[in-house]
Design an enzyme around this catalytic site. Structure first.
Site, PDB file in Angstrom:
ATOM      1  N   ARG A 159      -1.003 -10.133 -12.681  1.00 25.17           N
ATOM      2  CA  ARG A 159      -1.973  -9.543 -12.123  1.00 25.17           C
ATOM      3  C   ARG A 159      -2.879  -9.185 -13.100  1.00 25.17           C
ATOM      4  O   ARG A 159      -2.565  -9.413 -14.483  1.00 25.17           O
ATOM      5  CB  ARG A 159      -1.348  -8.130 -11.319  1.00 25.17           C
ATOM      6  CG  ARG A 159      -0.817  -8.324 -10.127  1.00 25.17           C
ATOM      7  CD  ARG A 159      -0.177  -7.216  -9.574  1.00 25.17           C
ATOM      8  NE  ARG A 159      -0.973  -6.199  -9.467  1.00 25.17           N
ATOM      9  CZ  ARG A 159      -0.901  -4.894  -9.425  1.00 25.17           C
ATOM     10  NH1 ARG A 159       0.406  -4.375  -9.482  1.00 25.17           N
ATOM     11  NH2 ARG A 159      -1.800  -3.829  -9.199  1.00 25.17           N
TER      12      ARG A 159
ATOM     13  N   LYS B  56       9.909  -4.025  -7.771  1.00 20.55           N
ATOM     14  CA  LYS B  56       9.945  -3.118  -6.695  1.00 20.55           C
ATOM     15  C   LYS B  56       8.876  -3.510  -5.748  1.00 20.55           C
ATOM     16  O   LYS B  56       8.797  -3.213  -4.548  1.00 20.55           O
ATOM     17  CB  LYS B  56       9.901  -1.803  -7.087  1.00 20.55           C
ATOM     18  CG  LYS B  56       8.328  -1.137  -7.549  1.00 20.55           C
ATOM     19  CD  LYS B  56       8.547   0.356  -8.040  1.00 20.55           C
ATOM     20  CE  LYS B  56       7.048   0.346  -8.415  1.00 20.55           C
ATOM     21  NZ  LYS B  56       7.024   1.929  -8.870  1.00 20.55           N
ATOM     22  N   ASP B  57       7.818  -4.247  -6.404  1.00 17.75           N
ATOM     23  CA  ASP B  57       6.749  -5.044  -5.222  1.00 17.75           C
ATOM     24  C   ASP B  57       7.301  -6.120  -4.541  1.00 17.75           C
ATOM     25  O   ASP B  57       6.516  -6.587  -3.675  1.00 17.75           O
ATOM     26  CB  ASP B  57       5.482  -5.463  -6.434  1.00 17.75           C
ATOM     27  CG  ASP B  57       4.592  -4.522  -6.929  1.00 17.75           C
ATOM     28  OD1 ASP B  57       5.113  -3.071  -6.370  1.00 17.75           O
ATOM     29  OD2 ASP B  57       4.087  -4.564  -7.885  1.00 17.75           O
TER      30      ASP B  57
ATOM     31  N   SER C 207       3.000   6.924  -3.042  1.00 20.00           N
ATOM     32  CA  SER C 207       4.313   6.670  -2.487  1.00 20.00           C
ATOM     33  C   SER C 207       4.763   7.270  -1.436  1.00 20.00           C
ATOM     34  O   SER C 207       5.178   8.548  -1.702  1.00 20.00           O
ATOM     35  CB  SER C 207       5.287   6.405  -3.499  1.00 20.00           C
ATOM     36  OG  SER C 207       6.821   6.527  -3.190  1.00 20.00           O
TER      37      SER C 207
ATOM     38  N   ARG D  64       7.820   7.374  -0.449  1.00 19.97           N
ATOM     39  CA  ARG D  64       9.001   7.713  -0.985  1.00 19.97           C
ATOM     40  C   ARG D  64       9.144   9.055  -1.790  1.00 19.97           C
ATOM     41  O   ARG D  64       9.599   9.935  -1.630  1.00 19.97           O
ATOM     42  CB  ARG D  64       9.659   6.677  -1.663  1.00 19.97           C
ATOM     43  CG  ARG D  64      11.001   7.034  -2.581  1.00 19.97           C
ATOM     44  CD  ARG D  64      11.422   5.717  -3.347  1.00 19.97           C
ATOM     45  NE  ARG D  64      10.540   5.640  -4.567  1.00 19.97           N
ATOM     46  CZ  ARG D  64      10.234   6.424  -5.526  1.00 19.97           C
ATOM     47  NH1 ARG D  64      10.940   7.221  -5.769  1.00 19.97           N
ATOM     48  NH2 ARG D  64       9.379   5.951  -6.364  1.00 19.97           N
ATOM     49  N   ARG D  65       8.147   9.113  -2.667  1.00 14.70           N
ATOM     50  CA  ARG D  65       7.938  10.226  -3.647  1.00 14.70           C
ATOM     51  C   ARG D  65       7.597  11.297  -2.671  1.00 14.70           C
ATOM     52  O   ARG D  65       7.979  12.456  -2.888  1.00 14.70           O
ATOM     53  CB  ARG D  65       6.842   9.847  -4.596  1.00 14.70           C
ATOM     54  CG  ARG D  65       7.486   8.799  -5.646  1.00 14.70           C
ATOM     55  CD  ARG D  65       6.269   8.597  -6.815  1.00 14.70           C
ATOM     56  NE  ARG D  65       6.997   7.535  -7.665  1.00 14.70           N
ATOM     57  CZ  ARG D  65       6.267   6.365  -8.381  1.00 14.70           C
ATOM     58  NH1 ARG D  65       4.827   6.180  -7.813  1.00 14.70           N
ATOM     59  NH2 ARG D  65       6.881   5.602  -9.207  1.00 14.70           N
TER      60      ARG D  65
ATOM     61  N   ARG E 167      -4.633   6.491  -4.946  1.00 11.56           N
ATOM     62  CA  ARG E 167      -4.568   5.265  -5.185  1.00 11.56           C
ATOM     63  C   ARG E 167      -4.831   4.960  -6.801  1.00 11.56           C
ATOM     64  O   ARG E 167      -5.657   5.994  -7.079  1.00 11.56           O
ATOM     65  CB  ARG E 167      -5.524   4.256  -4.344  1.00 11.56           C
ATOM     66  CG  ARG E 167      -4.936   4.434  -2.706  1.00 11.56           C
ATOM     67  CD  ARG E 167      -3.702   3.576  -2.710  1.00 11.56           C
ATOM     68  NE  ARG E 167      -3.556   2.429  -3.212  1.00 11.56           N
ATOM     69  CZ  ARG E 167      -4.244   1.185  -3.197  1.00 11.56           C
ATOM     70  NH1 ARG E 167      -4.922   1.066  -1.785  1.00 11.56           N
ATOM     71  NH2 ARG E 167      -4.256   0.137  -3.257  1.00 11.56           N
ATOM     72  N   GLY E 168      -4.861   3.949  -7.100  1.00 12.84           N
ATOM     73  CA  GLY E 168      -5.641   3.328  -8.454  1.00 12.84           C
ATOM     74  C   GLY E 168      -4.451   3.175  -9.599  1.00 12.84           C
ATOM     75  O   GLY E 168      -3.400   3.210  -9.339  1.00 12.84           O
ATOM     76  N   ASN E 169      -5.076   2.852 -10.774  1.00  6.45           N
ATOM     77  CA  ASN E 169      -3.995   2.351 -11.722  1.00  6.45           C
ATOM     78  C   ASN E 169      -3.583   3.652 -12.560  1.00  6.45           C
ATOM     79  O   ASN E 169      -4.052   4.670 -12.301  1.00  6.45           O
ATOM     80  CB  ASN E 169      -4.822   1.393 -12.812  1.00  6.45           C
ATOM     81  CG  ASN E 169      -5.982   1.801 -13.216  1.00  6.45           C
ATOM     82  OD1 ASN E 169      -6.397   2.986 -13.393  1.00  6.45           O
ATOM     83  ND2 ASN E 169      -7.000   1.021 -13.626  1.00  6.45           N
ATOM     84  N   VAL E 170      -3.060   3.614 -13.644  1.00  6.27           N
ATOM     85  CA  VAL E 170      -2.436   4.642 -14.389  1.00  6.27           C
ATOM     86  C   VAL E 170      -3.501   5.622 -14.937  1.00  6.27           C
ATOM     87  O   VAL E 170      -3.498   6.811 -14.612  1.00  6.27           O
ATOM     88  CB  VAL E 170      -1.538   4.141 -15.479  1.00  6.27           C
ATOM     89  CG1 VAL E 170      -1.161   5.461 -16.432  1.00  6.27           C
ATOM     90  CG2 VAL E 170      -0.087   3.505 -15.115  1.00  6.27           C
TER      91      VAL E 170
ATOM     92  N   THR F 231      -6.564   5.972 -13.865  1.00  5.64           N
ATOM     93  CA  THR F 231      -7.008   6.584 -12.684  1.00  5.64           C
ATOM     94  C   THR F 231      -6.211   7.785 -12.212  1.00  5.64           C
ATOM     95  O   THR F 231      -6.788   8.743 -11.856  1.00  5.64           O
ATOM     96  CB  THR F 231      -7.444   5.578 -11.425  1.00  5.64           C
ATOM     97  OG1 THR F 231      -8.223   4.470 -11.917  1.00  5.64           O
ATOM     98  CG2 THR F 231      -8.016   6.422 -10.151  1.00  5.64           C
ATOM     99  N   ARG F 232      -5.070   7.364 -12.056  1.00  4.06           N
ATOM    100  CA  ARG F 232      -4.156   8.507 -11.440  1.00  4.06           C
ATOM    101  C   ARG F 232      -3.954   9.840 -12.343  1.00  4.06           C
ATOM    102  O   ARG F 232      -4.182  10.970 -12.027  1.00  4.06           O
ATOM    103  CB  ARG F 232      -2.821   7.878 -11.098  1.00  4.06           C
ATOM    104  CG  ARG F 232      -2.858   7.138 -10.040  1.00  4.06           C
ATOM    105  CD  ARG F 232      -1.599   6.358  -9.619  1.00  4.06           C
ATOM    106  NE  ARG F 232      -1.585   5.271  -8.787  1.00  4.06           N
ATOM    107  CZ  ARG F 232      -0.912   4.900  -7.748  1.00  4.06           C
ATOM    108  NH1 ARG F 232       0.304   5.619  -7.494  1.00  4.06           N
ATOM    109  NH2 ARG F 232      -1.000   3.788  -6.911  1.00  4.06           N
TER     110      ARG F 232
ATOM    111  N   CYS G  83      15.458   0.734  10.343  1.00  2.00           N
ATOM    112  CA  CYS G  83      14.545   1.877  10.162  1.00  2.00           C
ATOM    113  C   CYS G  83      13.200   1.536   9.316  1.00  2.00           C
ATOM    114  O   CYS G  83      13.315   0.442   8.482  1.00  2.00           O
ATOM    115  CB  CYS G  83      15.268   3.030   9.453  1.00  2.00           C
ATOM    116  SG  CYS G  83      15.608   2.928   7.763  1.00  2.00           S
TER     117      CYS G  83
END
Length: 332
Positions: free
Chosen positions: A13, A85-86, A131, A133-134, A151-154, A156-157, A243
């Site tokens: 990517r 994980k993706d 996430s 999960r988080r 959303r977004g890259n590191v 951005t977050r 589930c």
């Protein structure tokens, strides 16, 4: 087969984290196989939706993977590097995971204003994460935090914290470590508070299954990491059959009385974190089949404990997190 004169094209990517991870794999290839390498950047559907600000529906698993696999199968690249994980848990025809290199620390971390921890943030503080999960596990802590989707890259977050849009964001430690941003971290979350995504912190190197290169790339594989993430991903795959609740899992390799053992922990939660099924189990680590069997057994126990009913719990309110702690259906 000899590839002494072959330039290995490494598909990745376009993000900084993805290209950094791909270059780490490329460096290992140059060191172990004495080959030249070339990074080939591929734009995925997940990258396009992220750039457009389009929310991901449900689980994001697989949205960053398809274009890389298409390029691999089309012969445009010789291998593809993914965050493990993706990857979807089901096999892709014509593609094989040739290696899983040693894993980075799989834990989640907090980047917060003023260097605060989650427990130090006042009730009502805004915590951002992309996430489910988080989000579910943060809500389950009962801290009264307002969990919002981002959303977004590191950059951005983390930028949302710097701009005051969020009081904190939760990210994977591994990604920050790989791009040299650990100084941004205000807290590393113990797995007792938040179990990571299955496979978090690990990389997957995929090749075409009919390419002899796959056998050579296996030199990059770390057996202990491979066994641990196989147990986690088998847990996920088995639970996915019954589930769609947020799921976390982590396997650790420890030395037992009769050789290495695998200790596996997993959790499935309702979307608002008010209900959870938690289980742990151990087994001798004799081979990959034993790791997979451990993951399947743990997941079946969780389904028997009611994990399949958690996803029918009410969605969390859009602006208020639960203030009560998580009520566990089962806690091992």
């Amino acid at each position: 087969m000899t590839i002494a004169l072959r330039t290995v094209r490494v598909g990745t990517r376009r993000s900084l984290l993805a290209t950094t991870q791909a270059e780490q794999v490329a460096a290992l290839l140059r060191e172990r196989l004495d080959v030249d390498t070339e990074l080939v950047e591929v734009t995925t559907d997940g990258d396009r939706s992220q750039a457009a600000g389009t929310p991901l529906q449900g689980s994001s698993t697989g949205v960053f993977v398809g274009a890389l696999r298409d390029a691999l199968l089309a012969g445009e690249v010789d291998l593809a590097v993914h965050s493990l994980k993706d990857l979807p848990t089901y096999p892709e025809p014509g593609v094989v995971i040739a290696a899983i290199p040693p894993r980075e620390d799989p834990r989640d971390v907090v980047v917060a204003r003023d260097g605060l921890t989650l427990g130090e943030l006042p009730a009502g503080s805004v915590v951002g994460t992309g996430s489910p999960r988080r989000a579910a596990q943060i809500n389950a802590l009962g801290l009264g935090l307002d969990v919002v989707g981002i959303r977004g890259n590191v950059d951005t977050r983390i930028g949302k914290v710097r701009a005051g849009e969020c009081d904190a964001v939760v990210l994977a430690r591994a990604g920050l470590a790989r791009i040299g941003r650990l100084d941004e971290v205000s807290e590393v979350l113990d797995p007792l508070q938040m179990l990571p995504a299955p496979g978090q912190g690990a990389l997957a190197v995929e090749c075409r299954s009919d390419d002899p290169l796959a056998g050579l790339v296996a030199v990059l594989d770390d057996p202990m990491t491979h066994a641990a993430v196989l147990a986690e991903r088998t847990t996920l795959a088995t639970l996915e059959g019954g589930c769609s609740a947020p799921i976390g899992a982590l396997a650790d390799v420890a030395e037992g009385d009769h050789g290495p053992e695998l200790w596996l922990r997993a959790v499935a939660l309702s979307p608002d974190g008010s209900l959870a099924v938690r289980r742990s189990a151990t087994a001798p680590l004799t081979d990959r089949a034993a790791a997979a069997a451990l993951g399947a057994r743990l997941a079946q126990e969780m389904l028997a404990d009611g994990a399949g009913q958690l996803d029918s719990a009410p969605e969390p309110a859009p602006t208020h997190a639960p203030t009560a702690g998580s009520t566990e259906v089962h806690n091992a």
